[in-house]
Structure formats: structure tokens, C-alpha cells
Motif scaffolding. Structure first.
Motif, PDB file in Angstrom:
ATOM      1  N   SER A   1     -38.498-112.995  30.452  1.00 57.12           N
ATOM      2  CA  SER A   1     -37.068-112.721  30.554  1.00 57.12           C
ATOM      3  C   SER A   1     -36.556-112.109  29.256  1.00 57.12           C
ATOM      4  O   SER A   1     -35.706-111.211  29.271  1.00 57.12           O
ATOM      5  CB  SER A   1     -36.304-113.996  30.900  1.00 57.12           C
TER       6      SER A   1
ATOM      7  N   ARG B   1     -38.253-110.159  27.265  1.00 53.05           N
ATOM      8  CA  ARG B   1     -38.648-108.748  27.247  1.00 53.05           C
ATOM      9  C   ARG B   1     -37.810-107.931  28.222  1.00 53.05           C
ATOM     10  O   ARG B   1     -37.424-106.793  27.938  1.00 53.05           O
ATOM     11  CB  ARG B   1     -40.132-108.595  27.612  1.00 53.05           C
ATOM     12  N   VAL B   2     -37.539-108.510  29.404  1.00 55.34           N
ATOM     13  CA  VAL B   2     -36.749-107.783  30.399  1.00 55.34           C
ATOM     14  C   VAL B   2     -35.385-107.445  29.828  1.00 55.34           C
ATOM     15  O   VAL B   2     -34.865-106.335  29.979  1.00 55.34           O
ATOM     16  CB  VAL B   2     -36.585-108.634  31.685  1.00 55.34           C
TER      17      VAL B   2
ATOM     18  N   THR C   1     -34.306-107.522  26.506  1.00 54.67           N
ATOM     19  CA  THR C   1     -34.166-106.813  25.241  1.00 54.67           C
ATOM     20  C   THR C   1     -35.035-105.569  25.162  1.00 54.67           C
ATOM     21  O   THR C   1     -35.068-104.920  24.132  1.00 54.67           O
ATOM     22  CB  THR C   1     -34.549-107.729  24.057  1.00 54.67           C
ATOM     23  N   GLY C   2     -35.736-105.244  26.262  1.00 59.16           N
ATOM     24  CA  GLY C   2     -36.627-104.089  26.213  1.00 59.16           C
ATOM     25  C   GLY C   2     -35.866-102.789  25.994  1.00 59.16           C
ATOM     26  O   GLY C   2     -34.643-102.750  26.068  1.00 59.16           O
TER      27      GLY C   2
ATOM     28  N   ARG D   1     -40.184 -99.900  32.301  1.00 59.45           N
ATOM     29  CA  ARG D   1     -41.078-100.986  31.904  1.00 59.45           C
ATOM     30  C   ARG D   1     -40.424-102.332  32.166  1.00 59.45           C
ATOM     31  O   ARG D   1     -41.071-103.284  32.611  1.00 59.45           O
ATOM     32  CB  ARG D   1     -41.416-100.850  30.422  1.00 59.45           C
ATOM     33  N   ASP D   2     -39.134-102.414  31.916  1.00 56.97           N
ATOM     34  CA  ASP D   2     -38.463-103.693  32.102  1.00 56.97           C
ATOM     35  C   ASP D   2     -38.374-104.066  33.571  1.00 56.97           C
ATOM     36  O   ASP D   2     -38.405-105.247  33.920  1.00 56.97           O
ATOM     37  CB  ASP D   2     -37.075-103.639  31.465  1.00 56.97           C
TER      38      ASP D   2
ATOM     39  N   LEU E   1     -41.670-105.517  34.362  1.00 60.33           N
ATOM     40  CA  LEU E   1     -41.732-106.884  33.839  1.00 60.33           C
ATOM     41  C   LEU E   1     -40.927-107.829  34.717  1.00 60.33           C
ATOM     42  O   LEU E   1     -41.288-108.988  34.897  1.00 60.33           O
ATOM     43  CB  LEU E   1     -41.206-106.923  32.403  1.00 60.33           C
TER      44      LEU E   1
ATOM     45  N   ARG F   1     -29.758-102.420  34.054  1.00 57.05           N
ATOM     46  CA  ARG F   1     -30.181-103.467  33.141  1.00 57.05           C
ATOM     47  C   ARG F   1     -29.294-104.711  33.289  1.00 57.05           C
ATOM     48  O   ARG F   1     -29.776-105.840  33.222  1.00 57.05           O
ATOM     49  CB  ARG F   1     -30.116-102.934  31.709  1.00 57.05           C
TER      50      ARG F   1
END
Lengths: 103, 310, 102, 88
Positions: free
Chosen positions: B19, B21-22, B24-25, B30-31, B34, C30
Motif C-alpha cells: 500500500s 508503494r501504491v 507513494t509511487g 506500475r502502481d 502493485l 491515484r
């Protein structure tokens, strides 16, 4: 420990070893295609050994059948996925080593 | 037992790490990948926690469908020329809010764990009353018998989500899907073997769901997987308008619920009191079809689907 | 008992991380990822706190989470449709309006 | 004894998963990441199957079956998402 537990656990450990090898290959090999090569071994052989080991441990025909189905479908799914990804990688032109970051 | 705790700790670490990495990626694609793995680890956690019902739903939805949905939406954004901007707002609030809300959740959790369990808690009551319902799976019992109204409203939410998606759909653009190349025979082989298998598993989950893990949601999720597969390979194509069958299937679950639930009133029984196991099967089948069709349409981002003619 | 604490701590941490990400993220996709991460944390939280019966975790909590999973994916699908449409209309992928600043 | 060994097998496979995350982090291409996801999925299936034996919960095998059946959905979505030749 009875004989079937020993056999089952040995198969299981072998399967885990294949997964370990697949992971090492994924991490250490230089380009997409050799990584693919390493990974499919883990997928096919590792899952086969683990399924076989668990079937021996469970000693139940129904469980063994289900495990066989899981392995067969897994084999199919893994081959198709690997094939599609390899094609994709070739089209993307990343056959040699690495390309810069970009999805 | 210490090996069990070790597994728990590893799963927990994977959840936190993924989480982090998801969130703050710096590369959106890529996120998203992840995030798919995050769903896999959540599914593993459900398995570990002894909740196979949830693991089934998460395997189909959390790990498969949500990821596929996001990848397809991302595709549309990229096609439309959107940049994969790593844009990040600087906010002095963010870190304190994150830390504080996490701490708050932990405090509430520990407080809740400290509360002594009373014998009449909902969960134990359900297990006590379960034999009277003719069902063997407590989760299905809660969903259909004890909290049927909630489940009915959930079907309403699904319907509203679909109607909302239809409302924001562009006029003349039934989602242009980029199909997978079909010139490789493997994809056809995959379809011919996997789609019947998904149907089989869905029906199995539906029928087994009354007594063992499974049920309408899980079966619907599996069927959605099949639908998404067919859409992705171009076997089902997005249509501009919804046909009558599609519309009927979309409202089938809600209709079955309302008819049977309110029909109980006509016979002088409490609302949502189901008249028997046949009603459970009927509602579950209708719900499964509704869930599958609704989700597949949401995925294809279209009002209808038609089979490709060759 | 100790597994309960492990999962409770993990859920708290993941929730906090999700909340942080929700604020910090600029791209709507995001934000959606962060929101989904928070949702999963809540699901894990509910199941761990609800306690266990002899037949696994509390069935009421399980039904609640099952409902939650399906609703979450429906809401996500709707949000994605909204986002794609917004991008088609305005060319933007964030609510602040300036895509390019970093 | 058997139980502990099964648990250790799960731990070992989970370690593999954590190691595989590194490949996803560094890439470098999207295909590399999808490969890692493929291995991740396969390892997850193995872990769930071992858990079914370890925890004595046979219904987990259905979860594993579901995983292998739907494993291709994400791959197909990926291949449809990131067009060949688009990569940078």
C-alpha cells in the motif's frame, strides 16, 4: 510420520525449490525472455510437484482430482499468459536487455 | 502456532509495503500493477483468517476485476492523450492526517477488542438460528435471510452505479475497446476451455453456496470474469443501446427480491421473510445474473453487448 | 490472539497510508487507488475486530465485508467511467486543473 | 510435524513473493512487471493450496481453482492496455 507423509512432504519441498529457482531467475536473468523461461518452469513444474505432494498428503481421490484440474488449468492459463506477454514484449521491441522506464 | 503468526506477520508486512508503494509511487501503471498484487495478498489474508467466502469474492473481484477495470480506464486515458503525470500535491496536512487516522483506527480497534464478548452477539445468534433456515452457510444465511433488506439495497446500489455509468457515457461512443489480437490460436483455445469452466464454477458456487462457501456474489463475480474475458477477446462487442434481455437481466436480482420479499406481506408474513429454500435459490440465481451482467457492462463501458458474428 | 493484533495493526497502518495518499495524490486514478486501499483496510479491520465464532470469523462481519467488496468495485467502476468522461470533455485528469505541475 | 513443515512451506513461498516485488519495482519494461505478476499469481495458488491442507479448510481449494481460471483476465487486460510498440 508414515510413508505417505514423507513422500508428500518431499514432493512439496521439491515444488518449493522450483518456485525458489523461478524467483531467482526472475530477479537475476538479464532480459524479458530469459526471465520468462525461468518463470514458466516454476509455474509448470513447481505447481505440479506441489499439487502431487498435497494429493499424496491428503490421500483422497476427490482432492487429488481437484488438484489435477487446478494444475491443468494453471498450465493452460500460464502458457497463454506467457505467450501473450512474450508477443507483447517482442512487439514492444524490448528483446534486448532493458529499455527505459515506460509502461 | 508460531509459524502461523510468522505467516500473519509476512502477510501484514506485504500489505503495508504494497500500500505504501501504491500510494507513494511515481509511475501510475506500475502502481496499478502493485494494486492488483495488493488484492492478491488481501485474498491470501482472507484465506488465512478462515473466511473462504471472502477469499472467493476477493479472488474474482479484488484481484481480477478491479485491476482489469483500472487497466482499461488507464488505456482510455492514454489513448485520449493524458500524460502519466506523477503529479503530487504538497500538503502540510497529508502526513499528520495519515498518521492520525491510522492511529485512530488502531485505538478504536484495541478498544473494540477490549470489550467483553456477550453471548448474544449477532454472530453467535446467527449460528444458533441457522438450522431453522434450512441453510448450512452462515454467511449466505445472513445475506438472504437475516439481513435480506441490506442485500436488496445492495442490488439497488449496483443498479444505480450502472445507471450512473450509462448517464456519463458519451453519446455516440460505445466504449472503443482495444481487443487482444486473435490471430494467435492460443487465445481461442483459452476461450473454449476456460469459459465453460467459469460457467461450471459459477453454477457450482451458486448451488454449493447454501451449505458451504459460495453464493450469489461469488458466483456473480466468477461469471463477470467470464464476461470480461469474452469482452477482452472481442467475442462480445459493446453495443450502442441496451436490448430488452439485457435490461431484464440487469433488474432481475432486484425484481426477484422485491417480488418474493414483498409478496410475503400478501400472505400475512413479515416483509422479506422467504417462503422456503426454493426462494433462496431463485433469488440467488437472479442476483448472480444481475451482478454478472451489470459488472460486465460496467467493464465494457457500454449499454449493451452483442456477440461477434463471424 | 496475537494474529488478531497483527492484522489490526496492519489495517490501521494501511488505512493511514491510504488517507495520506488520498490527500497527496493529484491524478484522479491515484486518488481512486488510495481510496480502494483504504476500503480494503476497513474490510480487514471489520473482520479482525468482529471476533471469531467456532465456525470461523463472525458470519455477520463476513456478510458485511462481502457486500462491501461488491459495492466497492461498483463504485470504482462508476468513478472510472466518470473520470474517463471528464478527461474526454476537458482533457484533465486531476481536479486542480493544472496537470503539469509537479 | 507435518503441520509445521506445511507452515514453513507457506513462509518460504511468501518470501518468494516479497522477493518478486523487487522485479516489479525495478521493471524495466511493462512486460517484466506482468511476468512478475504471473509468478505472483502462480505462487499465490500454491500458497492457498498448501494453506487448505495446513488449516484443514478444503473450501480454500475452490479459491485456488478460481485463481487459476481467472488468472488470464488480468494478462489479457494488460495486453490490451499497453500496446506493443507503444512502450516509450
Amino acid at each position: 510420520m508414515s510413508w505417505h507423509e514423507v513422500v508428500g512432504l518431499v514432493l512439496l519441498v521439491l515444488g518449493c525449490a522450483f518456485y525458489g529457482a523461478g524467483t531467482v531467475g526472475l530477479l537475476r536473468f538479464p532480459d524479458v525472455f530469459s526471465r520468462l523461461h525461468a518463470l514458466t518452469k516454476a509455474d509448470n513444474q513447481g505447481l505440479l510437484l506441489i499439487c502431487a505432494g498435497l494429493a499424496v498428503l491428503a490421500r483422497d481421490a476427490r482432492v487429488a482430482f481437484l488438484l489435477a484440474v487446478i494444475w491443468l488449468v494453471g498450465l493452460l492459463a500460464a502458457s497463454v499468459s506467457a505467450h501473450l506477454i512474450a508477443r507483447h514484449a517482442r512487439h514492444a521491441g524490448s528483446s534486448h536487455a532493458s529499455k527505459p522506464e515506460r509502461p | 502456532m508460531s509459524v502461523g503468526v510468522l505467516v500473519d506477520v509476512m502477510l501484514a508486512l506485504a500489505l503495508v509495503g504494497l500500500s505504501l508503494r501504491v500510494v507513494t509511487g511515481r509511475a501510475l501503471f506500475r502502481d496499478m500493477v502493485l494494486f492488483i498484487l495488493f488484492g492478491l495478498v488481501i485474498s491470501l489474508s482472507w484465506s488465512r483468517l478462515g473466511a473462504p467466502d471472502l477469499a472467493l469474492a476477493e479472488a474474482a473481484i479484488g484481484a481480477g476485476l478491479t485491476g482489469a477495470l483500472m487497466l482499461m480506464a488507464y488505456r482510455r486515458l492514454v489513448e485520449g492523450g493524458a500524460e502519466d503525470s506523477p503529479g503530487r500535491r504538497r500538503s502540510f496536512l497529508a502526513l499528520p492526517v495519515g498518521v492520525l487516522s491510522g492511529a485512530l483506527v488502531a485505538v478504536i480497534g484495541f478498544a473494540a477488542l477490549g470489550v467483553e464478548r456477550v453471548p448474544g452477539a449477532a454472530g453467535t445468534l446467527v449460528l444458533e438460528e441457522l438450522p431453522g433456515t434450512g441453510l448450512g452457510n452462515a454467511v449466505t444465511g445472513v445475506l438472504l435471510v437475516f439481513r435480506g433488506l441490506d442485500t436488496m439495497l445492495e442490488m439497488t446500489v449496483l443498479l444505480v452505479a450502472l445507471l450512473g455509468a450509462w448517464a456519463v457515457l458519451g453519446e455516440a461512443r460505445p466504449g472503443r475497446l482495444h481487443q487482444v489480437d486473435r490471430d494467435t490460436p492460443l487465445v481461442a483455445a483459452l476461450l473454449t476451455s476456460v469459459s465453460p469452466l467459469t460457467l461450471l464454477i459459477a453454477v457450482h458456487l451458486l448451488l454449493a453456496g447454501t451449505d458451504s462457501p459460495g453464493g450469489a456474489f461469488q458466483a456473480g463475480a466468477v461469471l463477470t470474469g467470464c464476461g470480461v474475458l469474452l469482452v477482452l477477446t472481442g467475442t462480445l462487442r459493446p453495443a450502442v443501446a441496451a436490448g430488452l434481455v439485457t435490461k431484464l437481466l440487469v433488474i432481475a436480482g432486484l425484481t426477484a427480491f422485491v417480488l418474493i420479499g414483498a409478496g410475503a406481506l400478501a400472505f400475512g408474513r413479515p416483509t422479506m421473510a422467504l417462503p422456503g429454500t426454493w426462494a433462496v435459490y431463485l433469488i440467488e440465481t437472479a442476483m448472480m445474473l444481475s451482478i454478472a451482467v451489470t459488472m460486465t457492462l460496467l467493464f465494457a463501458r457500454s449499454r449493451g453487448l452483442y456477440p461477434e458474428r463471424r | 490472539m496475537s494474529s488478531t493484533i497483527v492484522y489490526l495493526l496492519a489495517a490501521s497502518a494501511v488505512f493511514g497510508i491510504g488517507a495520506y495518499g488520498l490527500i497527496v495524490a493529484d491524478h484522479l486514478m491515484r486518488k481512486l487507488l488510495a481510496l480502494n486501499v483504504m476500503g480494503s483496510a476497513v474490510f480487514v479491520f471489520i473482520l479482525t475486530v468482529a471476533g471469531v465464532t467456532p465456525e470461523g470469523p463472525d458470519p455477520v462481519a463476513q456478510a458485511l465485508v462481502l457486500t462491501g467488496i461488491v459495492i466497492a468495485v461498483a463504485a470504482t467502476a462508476f468513478a472510472l467511467a466518470l473520470m474517463v468522461r471528464m478527461h474526454e470533455e476537458t482533457g484533465l485528469t486531476s481536479l486542480t486543473g493544472d496537470d503539469d505541475d509537479d | 510435524m507435518t503441520g509445521v513443515l506445511l507452515g514453513l512451506a507457506v513462509v518460504f513461498l511468501l518470501l518468494n513473493l516479497l522477493a518478486g516485488l523487487w522485479r516489479i519495482a525495478v521493471g524495466p519494461t511493462a512486460a517484466d512487471r506482468m511476468l512478475a505478476v504471473l509468478l505472483f499469481g502462480s505462487t499465490t495458488v500454491a500458497v492457498i493450496l498448501i494453506m487448505a491442507e495446513w488449516l484443514g479448510d478444503g473450501s480454500l481449494r475452490t479459491v485456488a481453482l478460481l485463481f487459476v481460471v481467472l488468472a488470464t483476465v488480468v494478462t489479457l487486460a494488460f495486453v490490451g492496455t499497453v500496446r506493443g510498440g507503444e512502450g516509450s
